[in-house]
Every structure is written in C-alpha cells, then in structure tokens.
Design an enzyme around this catalytic site. Structure first.
Site, mmCIF file in Angstrom:
data_model
loop_
_atom_site.group_PDB
_atom_site.id
_atom_site.type_symbol
_atom_site.label_atom_id
_atom_site.label_comp_id
_atom_site.label_asym_id
_atom_site.label_seq_id
_atom_site.Cartn_x
_atom_site.Cartn_y
_atom_site.Cartn_z
ATOM 1 N N TYR A 128 -1.417 27.348 -76.620
ATOM 2 C CA TYR A 128 -2.024 26.744 -75.333
ATOM 3 C C TYR A 128 -1.156 26.843 -74.467
ATOM 4 C CZ TYR A 128 -3.632 23.770 -71.778
ATOM 5 O OH TYR A 128 -3.884 23.472 -70.346
ATOM 6 N N LYS A 133 -0.391 29.509 -70.527
ATOM 7 C CA LYS A 133 -0.292 29.072 -69.084
ATOM 8 C C LYS A 133 1.044 29.612 -68.670
ATOM 9 C CE LYS A 133 -3.767 26.375 -68.564
ATOM 10 N NZ LYS A 133 -4.863 26.820 -67.962
ATOM 11 N N SER A 173 -0.077 23.886 -65.901
ATOM 12 C CA SER A 173 -0.011 22.711 -66.488
ATOM 13 C C SER A 173 1.550 22.338 -66.631
ATOM 14 C CB SER A 173 -0.643 22.808 -67.993
ATOM 15 O OG SER A 173 0.222 21.568 -68.547
HETATM 16 P P1 NAD Z 1 -12.671 22.022 -69.694
HETATM 17 O O1 NAD Z 1 -12.592 22.492 -70.823
HETATM 18 O O2 NAD Z 1 -13.366 20.901 -69.067
HETATM 19 O O3 NAD Z 1 -13.120 23.144 -68.459
HETATM 20 C C1 NAD Z 1 -12.818 24.640 -68.853
HETATM 21 C C2 NAD Z 1 -14.117 25.176 -68.668
HETATM 22 O O4 NAD Z 1 -13.864 26.589 -68.794
HETATM 23 C C3 NAD Z 1 -15.174 24.858 -69.705
HETATM 24 O O5 NAD Z 1 -16.231 24.437 -68.756
HETATM 25 C C4 NAD Z 1 -15.348 26.180 -70.304
HETATM 26 O O6 NAD Z 1 -16.663 26.103 -71.065
HETATM 27 C C5 NAD Z 1 -14.865 27.057 -69.511
HETATM 28 N N1 NAD Z 1 -14.465 28.431 -70.200
HETATM 29 C C6 NAD Z 1 -13.717 28.574 -71.298
HETATM 30 N N2 NAD Z 1 -13.303 29.699 -71.673
HETATM 31 C C7 NAD Z 1 -14.197 30.660 -70.688
HETATM 32 C C8 NAD Z 1 -14.482 31.959 -70.686
HETATM 33 N N3 NAD Z 1 -13.992 32.945 -71.321
HETATM 34 N N4 NAD Z 1 -15.505 32.413 -69.933
HETATM 35 C C9 NAD Z 1 -16.155 31.493 -69.018
HETATM 36 N N5 NAD Z 1 -15.893 29.914 -68.931
HETATM 37 C C10 NAD Z 1 -14.964 29.634 -70.023
HETATM 38 O O7 NAD Z 1 -11.030 21.603 -68.996
HETATM 39 P P2 NAD Z 1 -10.471 20.933 -67.927
HETATM 40 O O8 NAD Z 1 -9.932 19.742 -68.300
HETATM 41 O O9 NAD Z 1 -11.690 21.101 -66.668
HETATM 42 O O10 NAD Z 1 -9.343 21.933 -67.709
HETATM 43 C C11 NAD Z 1 -9.375 23.218 -66.430
HETATM 44 C C12 NAD Z 1 -8.172 23.858 -66.395
HETATM 45 O O11 NAD Z 1 -7.197 23.070 -66.078
HETATM 46 C C13 NAD Z 1 -8.116 24.549 -67.738
HETATM 47 O O12 NAD Z 1 -7.416 25.939 -67.398
HETATM 48 C C14 NAD Z 1 -7.013 23.792 -68.430
HETATM 49 O O13 NAD Z 1 -6.135 24.442 -69.317
HETATM 50 C C15 NAD Z 1 -6.335 23.397 -67.077
HETATM 51 N N6 NAD Z 1 -5.358 22.056 -67.322
HETATM 52 C C16 NAD Z 1 -6.233 20.854 -67.989
HETATM 53 C C17 NAD Z 1 -5.387 19.958 -68.065
HETATM 54 C C18 NAD Z 1 -6.272 18.626 -68.714
HETATM 55 O O14 NAD Z 1 -5.480 17.584 -69.035
HETATM 56 N N7 NAD Z 1 -7.498 18.518 -68.604
HETATM 57 C C19 NAD Z 1 -4.108 19.880 -67.594
HETATM 58 C C20 NAD Z 1 -3.469 21.039 -67.251
HETATM 59 C C21 NAD Z 1 -4.155 22.004 -66.908
#
Ligand code: NAD
Ligand code: UDP
Length: 345
Positions: free
Chosen positions: A157, A161, A132
């Site tokens: 959080y 990362k 991120s």
């Molecule tokens: P999201 O919460 O929709 O998806 C993350 C998924 O991981 C979820 O389906 C959750 O059930 C699953 N999960 C969490 N812990 C787990 C575990 N221990 N074992 C198995 N599954 C697990 O989030 P997203 O927005 O799709 O983000 C995906 C990734 O991108 C994340 O790592 C997030 O930190 C990163 N990210 C997101 C954003 C944003 O704004 N959405 C920005 C930068 C980075």
C-alpha cells in the site's frame, strides 16, 4: 470571480464516496464548486453521497465506475468537461496489501495511470493526489518536513503512494503546463459534526480510532494496543491525528494553489502535534464518559515509533492550518458512531 469564468470550477473527485472524499465533497459544494464523483463503491456506500447532499443542500453528479475501466472513464471525461481532479480512489488497507500485492498495485497504480491518460487526452492538467506520511518510512527527522527524504514504505500500500508520487512528478516534468499537488496526510480521524458522514470500515478496523469507537459501542471487546515498549514517554507509538474536516478544507485551499499554475508541489497535512495511542484512548474515554477495556499486545509489524508533521509549508503557501483538536476529533467520531452504529448500512 464569476463562476462560469473560473476554469477550475468543475472538480472530478475520484473515490468521492469514501471517508475523506465525502467530507471533501461537502467542503467543495460549500465553496460553490461543481462536483462529479467517480467511485466503484468497493469500500464505500452511495448513501454517503446522499448525506453530503443533505448536509450541503446541494447536488452533485455520481458515476459508479471503476478507474480500471478506461472506456467508461473516457465517456465521463467526454461528457463532463472536467477542469480539476482530486484523486482519492484507491485501496488503503496496509494489512490487506501485504496479502494482495497484485490487487493493490493494479488498482492504485494502473487506476492512476488510466486516470492521468484520460486527463491528458482531454487536456485536463490539474490534479491533487492523496498521498500519505507513510512515504517517509521511519522518518529521518521529527517533526517531518517535506524536505525529509522519502523512506522505504514497509508494505505494498505504502509503495503505491511512493510510486504514484514519482509518476505524477514525471508527468509534470514532461509537460510543465500540468499542475500537480501531492498532499501527504498524517492520520485522518473524526467525522462531520452533523454525524451524517464518517468513517465506515468494512470488517475489523485496522486503524486506531475506528477500533476504539467500535469498542465503545460494544462491537469489539477490547482494544489491542500494539506495543508499549517504544522509546516514547508512555511507551506507545506517536501519531499526528488530524480532523477529517480540516483535511477536507486543505483540498479546497490546494485548488486555490493550482489556480496559480503552481507546477509540482508537495504539502504535509497534519496538526504538527503528536499524541500517543494511550493519550488518544484516554481522550476518547473522556469524551464517551467511561473507561474502555484494552490489552497490551505485541508491536505491529511495520509500525514506526513516531510520526508527526511540520505543517508550516501548507500554512505559508496554502494559507491552511488545522483548527480542531484531539478532543473535538474524538467527539465527532463518537457522535458519528452513536448515530450510525452499523455505519451506512
Ligand atoms: P476510502 O476507502 O474510504 O475511500 C477510497 C474510495 O475509493 C472508496 O470509496 C473506494 O470505493 C474507491 N475506490 C477504490 N478503488 C477504486 C477504483 N479502482 N475505481 C473507483 N473507485 C475506487 O479511503 P479514505 O480513507 O477516504 O482515503 C482516501 C485516499 O486517501 C486514499 O487514496 C487513501 O489511500 C488516502 N489516505 C488515507 C489515509 C487514511 O488514514 N484514511 C491516510 C493517508 C492517505
Ligand atoms: N494501533 C493500536 N491498536 C489498533 C490500531 C492501531 O494500538 O487496533 C496503533 C498503531 O500501532 C499505531 C497507531 O495506533 O501506533 C495508529 O495506527 P493506525 O493504523 O490508525 O495508523 P498508522 O499506523 O497508519 O499511522
């Protein structure tokens, strides 16, 4: 290349039922990859994967499993002959991470270590990781290039990362047959244009776009704008919003880079354009056809004033570029919200 000859063809998508993961599954299936999803559904619904199948007309394999459960993870690797991993799974709420640091460090960092240990055991050495722009902290330069030094994230959080990037770097340094691509996302919003998959936050949304869509659908009374006294043209914070489908395509392009045995790489995925909170609100109002109520609230702790990418390295080395503009992002987010007022429920 013949599908069977391509050693990168079977992709394990951790967190594949989530917002970005589900959109990436669509792009992977459309590009003829075999997809295996591991997700514990802690922040998602299996319905998203049914919708992925509906959109693509293709099948994928799903394991409801937790990255903290090493035995199950081992069995999945033994059975599936994974070739490449796209690692989305993690907890992602900034606010929640401040209240539950142990849960965040354990889930995100231990989960990643378990995953990498399993990859090592089964000789799987290609990974793309969801990082991120938060790792830049208050950015030293704008637009932000990958050379911009990492800053200090203001919450657990962001720290996860920051640390996972270092862990993956050290793994690749210890064994240069690993290929690691860190993708630093800016602000993913929008939804698939079918309106079948999109962002489905549990509880009160922390992020701007889901909050706006819930105001527009009547679930929330008004938007709180966190600060209008920043040193920006209209006083509100600036971010680089990127359509989730563009972001998803970026992962498919990154797999092509892994195929070159790229070693350790970092890419920003953003549009390169910054928009203020006010501009996003007004663009959304244009798309939904009415004014939306808002109040100016105080600044939110930990927010940086402005963050937008220099995404030229991804263009040069991945051949990737965002194609959708802010209006399209708002249109698709609104379409998803209207068709699914209660998300996947
Ligand atoms: P999201 O919460 O929709 O998806 C993350 C998924 O991981 C979820 O389906 C959750 O059930 C699953 N999960 C969490 N812990 C787990 C575990 N221990 N074992 C198995 N599954 C697990 O989030 P997203 O927005 O799709 O983000 C995906 C990734 O991108 C994340 O790592 C997030 O930190 C990163 N990210 C997101 C954003 C944003 O704004 N959405 C920005 C930068 C980075
Ligand atoms: N924001 C806001 N009201 C909200 C949610 C967010 O004014 O209800 C602002 C926030 O202060 C930031 C921008 O919108 O300036 C983007 O916030 P988001 O949480 O979506 O992303 P991030 O802070 O992670 O960049």
């Amino acid at each position: 290349m013949n599908k069977k000859e391509d050693e990168f063809m079977k992709i394990l998508v951790t967190g594949g039922a989530g917002f970005i993961g589900s959109h990436t599954c669509v792009e992977l299936l459309n590009s003829e990859y075999d997809v295996v999803v591991v997700d514990n559904l802690s922040n998602s619904s299996e319905v998203s994967l049914d919708r992925v199948k509906e959109i693509t007309g293709k099948d994928l394999k799903f394991y409801k499993a937790d990255l903290l459960d090493c035995d199950t993870l081992d069995k999945i690797f033994l059975k599936e002959h994974i070739e490449t991993v796209i690692h989305f799974a993690g907890l992602k709420s900034v606010n929640e991470s401040v209240d539950k640091p142990l849960e965040y460090y354990n889930n995100n960092i231990t989960g990643t270590i378990n995953l990498c240990a399993c990859m090592k055991k089964y000789g799987v050495k290609n990974i793309i990781f969801s990082s991120s722009a938060t790792v830049y902290g208050e950015p030293a330069v704008l637009p932000i290039t990958e050379q911009c030094p990492k800053g200090t994230p203001t919450n657990p959080y962001g720290m996860t990362k920051w640390m996972i990037e270092e862990i993956l770097k050290d793994i690749q340094l210890s064994d240069n047959s690993w290929n690691v691509i860190i993708l630093r996302y800016f602000n993913p919003i929008g939804a698939h244009e079918s309106g079948l998959i999109g962002e489905d936050p549990k509880g009160i949304p922390n992020n701007l776009l889901p909050y706006i869509t819930q105001v527009a659908i009547g679930k929330r009374d008004y938007l709180n704008i966190y600060g209008n006294d920043y040193d920006t043209p209209d006083g509100t914070c600036i971010r680089d919003y990127i359509h989730v489908v563009d972001l998803a395509r970026g992962h498919v392009m990154a797999i092509n880079k892994l195929k070159e045995n790229c070693g350790f790489k970092i890419y920003n995925l953003g549009t390169g354009k910054g928009y203020s909170v006010m501009e996003v609100l007004h663009t959304f109002e244009k798309v939904c056809g009415r004014k939306l109520p808002y109040k100016i609230a105080g600044r939110r702790k930990g927010d940086v004033m402005a963050s937008y990418a220099d995404a030229s390295l991804a263009k040069k080395e991945l051949g990737w570029e965002a194609i959708y503009d802010l209006e399209k992002m708002c249109q698709d987010a609104w379409n998803w919200q209207k068709k699914n007022p209660s998300g996947y429920q």
